[in-house]
Design a protein around this motif. Structure first.
Motif: not given
Length: 228
Positions: A222-228, A197-206
């Motif tokens: 994946l976490y580091k890639e999404i939120y870096a 979840i990023k900025s109130g929205s789901i950006v990846l789920n599975g």
């Protein structure tokens, strides 16, 4: 078990949750991942029935969130929720009065495992011990849906292992567990699904295994890639 459809929650001019759609099945452990302020807590509070969505719907076993769902959902918030006068023993009595599914024997076992004393006062506990008390009270319920908001915050490495073991003990074929955290490395080994979840929205789920296979990366990477 749980279905969220296009959930939105706004506070004045701030959107905390922005169009989240999400389903949770029986028998699985879900990680709601993201840094502080990403919307995880607001989402959990809406599922728990403590906060009303601005728009969108939430259903639990096909019915709207309400009195009946609250009987089956064990929610642990990040905020302290015990009165200062309470001892650890009082907390158990408090939960027993409120929840039919509260197991006193299980609570006593968890309290001992978390190295708490029944006579300890809630107001005198350190932040780490207070977190352990919340875990013990929540996991002593025989709920269908467990929601733990940042259960590993302020907990040392040894105690984290105890908490993860306790979580796995309530994982059953007929129960569902949602855990929010930004301590991804601690959760990766036990989760079935990852919800970023990023900025109130789901950006990846599975499914966690499928995400690792399709992206060629660990959940931590994946976490580091999404939120870096």
């Amino acid at each position: 078990m749980l279905q969220c459809n296009d959930l939105v929650k706004k506070y004045m001019n701030k959107t905390a949750v922005d169009g989240i759609s999400f389903e949770a099945e029986k028998g699985k452990i879900y990680a709601l991942l993201g840094p502080n302020g990403s919307g995880k807590t607001t989402l959990m509070k809406m599922i728990a029935g403590l906060v009303k969505p601005t728009s969108g719907t939430i259903t639990y076993k096909g019915n709207p969130i309400g009195v009946e769902s609250k009987k089956r959902v064990a929610y642990m918030s990040t905020e302290p929720f015990f009165y200062n006068y309470m001892s650890v023993a009082d907390v158990g009595k408090y939960y027993k009065d409120f929840f039919e599914d509260f197991d006193e024997k299980r609570y006593e076992e968890l309290v001992e495992r978390m190295e708490l004393g029944m006579r300890d006062k809630a107001k005198t506990l350190s932040s780490g011990l207070a977190a352990k008390l919340k875990i013990a009270a929540t996991l002593a319920r025989k709920a269908e849906l467990y929601m733990l908001d940042e259960p590993l915050n302020g907990i040392d490495i040894i105690a984290r292992e105890k908490i993860i073991t306790a979580v796995l003990e309530v994982a059953r074929e007929d129960s569902t567990i949602l855990i929010s955290s930004h301590l991804v490395d601690e959760l990766e080994k036990i989760i079935d699904n990852a919800v970023f979840i990023k900025s109130g929205s789901i950006v990846l789920n599975g499914d966690a295994e499928n995400l690792r296979a399709s992206h060629g990366k660990s959940i931590v990477e994946l976490y580091k890639e999404i939120y870096a």
